[in-house]
Design a protein around this motif. Structure first.
Motif, PDB file in Angstrom:
ATOM      1  N   PRO A 160       8.438  -9.662  -5.414  1.00  0.00           N
ATOM      2  CA  PRO A 160       9.122  -8.334  -5.203  1.00  0.00           C
ATOM      3  C   PRO A 160       8.105  -7.149  -4.888  1.00  0.00           C
ATOM      4  O   PRO A 160       6.868  -7.024  -5.441  1.00  0.00           O
ATOM      5  CB  PRO A 160       9.774  -8.004  -6.518  1.00  0.00           C
ATOM      6  N   ALA A 161       8.485  -6.113  -4.098  1.00  0.00           N
ATOM      7  CA  ALA A 161       7.487  -5.198  -3.978  1.00  0.00           C
ATOM      8  C   ALA A 161       7.459  -4.253  -5.132  1.00  0.00           C
ATOM      9  O   ALA A 161       8.104  -3.998  -5.985  1.00  0.00           O
ATOM     10  CB  ALA A 161       8.552  -4.205  -2.780  1.00  0.00           C
ATOM     11  N   ARG A 186       1.240  -1.688  -7.306  1.00  0.00           N
ATOM     12  CA  ARG A 186       0.207  -2.450  -6.539  1.00  0.00           C
ATOM     13  C   ARG A 186      -0.051  -1.877  -5.225  1.00  0.00           C
ATOM     14  O   ARG A 186      -1.063  -1.658  -4.811  1.00  0.00           O
ATOM     15  CB  ARG A 186       0.706  -3.728  -6.224  1.00  0.00           C
ATOM     16  N   ARG A 187       0.879  -1.394  -4.586  1.00  0.00           N
ATOM     17  CA  ARG A 187       0.903  -0.769  -3.414  1.00  0.00           C
ATOM     18  C   ARG A 187       0.024   0.667  -3.357  1.00  0.00           C
ATOM     19  O   ARG A 187      -0.615   0.915  -2.602  1.00  0.00           O
ATOM     20  CB  ARG A 187       2.037  -0.700  -2.469  1.00  0.00           C
ATOM     21  N   LEU A 188       0.522   1.297  -4.480  1.00  0.00           N
ATOM     22  CA  LEU A 188      -0.284   2.637  -4.909  1.00  0.00           C
ATOM     23  C   LEU A 188      -1.994   2.070  -5.042  1.00  0.00           C
ATOM     24  O   LEU A 188      -2.566   3.106  -4.440  1.00  0.00           O
ATOM     25  CB  LEU A 188       0.277   3.395  -5.861  1.00  0.00           C
ATOM     26  N   ARG A 194       4.765 -10.500   0.619  1.00  0.00           N
ATOM     27  CA  ARG A 194       5.700 -11.344   1.267  1.00  0.00           C
ATOM     28  C   ARG A 194       5.459 -12.696   1.347  1.00  0.00           C
ATOM     29  O   ARG A 194       6.263 -13.516   1.405  1.00  0.00           O
ATOM     30  CB  ARG A 194       6.217 -10.438   2.822  1.00  0.00           C
ATOM     31  N   GLU A 195       4.099 -12.961   1.549  1.00  0.00           N
ATOM     32  CA  GLU A 195       3.727 -14.317   1.771  1.00  0.00           C
ATOM     33  C   GLU A 195       3.971 -15.011   0.436  1.00  0.00           C
ATOM     34  O   GLU A 195       4.505 -16.230   0.798  1.00  0.00           O
ATOM     35  CB  GLU A 195       2.150 -14.339   2.024  1.00  0.00           C
ATOM     36  N   LEU A 228       6.744   3.738  -1.105  1.00  0.00           N
ATOM     37  CA  LEU A 228       6.012   2.746  -0.955  1.00  0.00           C
ATOM     38  C   LEU A 228       6.511   1.538  -1.208  1.00  0.00           C
ATOM     39  O   LEU A 228       6.143   0.481  -0.650  1.00  0.00           O
ATOM     40  CB  LEU A 228       4.882   2.973  -2.001  1.00  0.00           C
ATOM     41  N   VAL A 229       7.783   1.392  -1.526  1.00  0.00           N
ATOM     42  CA  VAL A 229       8.741   0.144  -1.654  1.00  0.00           C
ATOM     43  C   VAL A 229       9.579  -0.026  -0.619  1.00  0.00           C
ATOM     44  O   VAL A 229      10.353  -1.014  -0.531  1.00  0.00           O
ATOM     45  CB  VAL A 229       9.139   0.060  -2.866  1.00  0.00           C
ATOM     46  N   ALA A 230       9.490   0.881   0.346  1.00  0.00           N
ATOM     47  CA  ALA A 230      10.640   0.830   1.421  1.00  0.00           C
ATOM     48  C   ALA A 230      10.002  -0.001   2.576  1.00  0.00           C
ATOM     49  O   ALA A 230       8.695  -0.377   2.561  1.00  0.00           O
ATOM     50  CB  ALA A 230      10.753   2.421   2.062  1.00  0.00           C
TER      51      ALA A 230
END
Length: 418
Positions: A260-261, A265-267, A255-256, A216-218
């Motif tokens: 940092p990734a 959050r992405r999960l 990114r905006e 997920l952070v790639a």
């Protein structure tokens, strides 16, 4: 087979701890090389991570040489031929060349060998099957150089067989592609992953968690997750619906904002719509307590941010703290599907950088002075006063605080009488 001095000038190879380990092991008929990800990253001009070294020397000989050189050795996986050498605080994992005698996932039986070709052929992907010696000569027995140049993640040999050896390789295929690949996933590998997806159910939650959070952070996480969802590979892992759009939105928002990734959050963007989703994910992936609490907080009524003004947002920031507040705002923003350059969402997300919540100024002593007795009632009146203080937008002047305290004490007294 290709053997070219492609990394002859690599500083990490010709000096420091790596050079010392190679020098230690390249003597008296034994040979050692750096293998795997370190070689791949060097060829792709990416930062170095862990440096793994393969050797023809048996584990006992590695330990003996390390001891004679005053180097600390740790038997981190000695049953599989792995010894970790520690130099200046940095670990170097040294593994004796191996050949599989039986392959059944993580419990494959291996025999030690001296054949570099067979050792390379037992690895997962061609760009991970490369090795480099102390002179910078890169050895390629599996087509890894061409695949690395093309940013193509391809299984070594028959993809179905490689996957059947360890079904975690399905997740690694997408994770390595997300981190180092370009374009669509290799078709043969992708179809083999789909054919083998039933094997994912036999993997431990801890191993799945590790690969998923790395994926997920790639850099290519969004496209990789979409490919996995299209192939029916994600739903069984998350135990629910997969939201590829919000994941893409979350990545764009991070990114905006220059953040940092964040794997957590992405999960949440990928698989959390309500708190029940968060709790199911925490159980299925055996998330840490910190990760589970973060997901649960993000899933709690995030949609209310769609209509919140800044005054209401300040109250929520006070309740949640800066980190939990920002995570929930970002999930609402990503799930809203709006413009990632939205000024309103940015203002809400960056509120912790513009405003720091004051501490609640009223204390138990303020209410004892007003005739309240110590005990549960005192706790209730403090809660009433804090709620009123928040609703009044955090006043700090003595007159406003006295009024809030008087009203809370009077209400608590009425409640006690009824």
């Amino acid at each position: 087979m290709s053997a070219e001095p492609l990394l002859a000038d690599a500083p990490w190879l010709i000096s420091g701890g790596t050079a010392r380990v190679l020098s230690l092991l390249n003597a008296n008929g034994e040979e050692a090389r750096v293998v795997g990800g370190a070689v791949r990253n060097a060829l792709l001009d990416l930062p170095q991570g862990d440096i793994d070294i393969a050797t023809t020397a048996l584990p006992e000989e590695v330990v003996r040489r390390a001891r004679s050189a005053g180097i600390k050795s740790v038997p981190t996986g000695i049953e599989h031929g792995t010894i970790t050498l520690v130099i200046d605080g940095a670990p170097y994992e040294v593994t004796t060349l191996r050949e599989d005698t039986e392959t059944f996932g993580r419990k494959a039986k291996v025999a030690f060998g001296r054949d570099w070709v067979r050792d390379a052929e037992r690895r997962d992907f061609t760009m991970n099957g490369l090795s480099v010696d102390a002179q910078g000569v890169v050895y390629d027995y599996v087509g890894g150089l061409a695949d690395a140049a093309a940013r193509r993640v391809r299984f070594i040999g028959d993809p179905d067989r490689r996957i059947a050896e360890d079904y975690l390789r399905i997740l690694r295929f997408f994770r390595i592609h997300a981190a180092f690949g370009a374009g669509d996933p290799d078709r043969d590998g992708y179809l083999a992953c789909i054919r083998g997806r039933a094997g994912l159910s036999g993997l431990s939650a801890e191993r799945v968690r590790m690969e998923m959070l790395k994926l997920l952070v790639a850099a290519g996480a969004s496209a990789a997750a979409l490919a996995m969802a299209d192939g029916g590979l994600l739903q069984s892992l998350t135990g629910g619906v997969v939201y590829a759009g919000p994941l893409s939105g979350m990545i764009a928002i991070e990114r905006e904002l220059g953040l940092p990734a964040s794997s957590t959050r992405r999960l949440a963007a990928l698989a959390v719509a309500v708190t029940e989703d968060a709790r199911r994910l925490a159980a299925r992936l055996r998330l840490s307590n910190v990760e589970a609490k973060a997901l649960d907080s993000m899933g709690h009524r995030w949609w209310r941010f769609a209509t919140r003004d800044e005054a209401t947002a300040r109250r929520l920031l006070y309740r949640l703290g800066a980190e939990r507040y920002q995570d929930r705002v970002l999930l609402a923003w990503a799930r809203g599907g709006g413009d990632v350059t939205s000024a309103r969402w940015r203002e809400l997300a960056e509120l912790p950088q513009r405003w720091t919540a004051p501490k609640f100024p009223l204390k138990a002593a303020d209410f004892i002075a007003r005739g309240m007795a110590e005990g549960p009632a005192l706790g209730r009146v403090l809660t009433l006063a804090e709620d009123a203080w928040l609703a009044a937008d955090f006043p700090l002047d003595e007159g406003a605080l006295a009024s809030i305290a008087d009203q809370a004490a009077a209400r608590a007294s009425r409640d006690q009488k009824t």
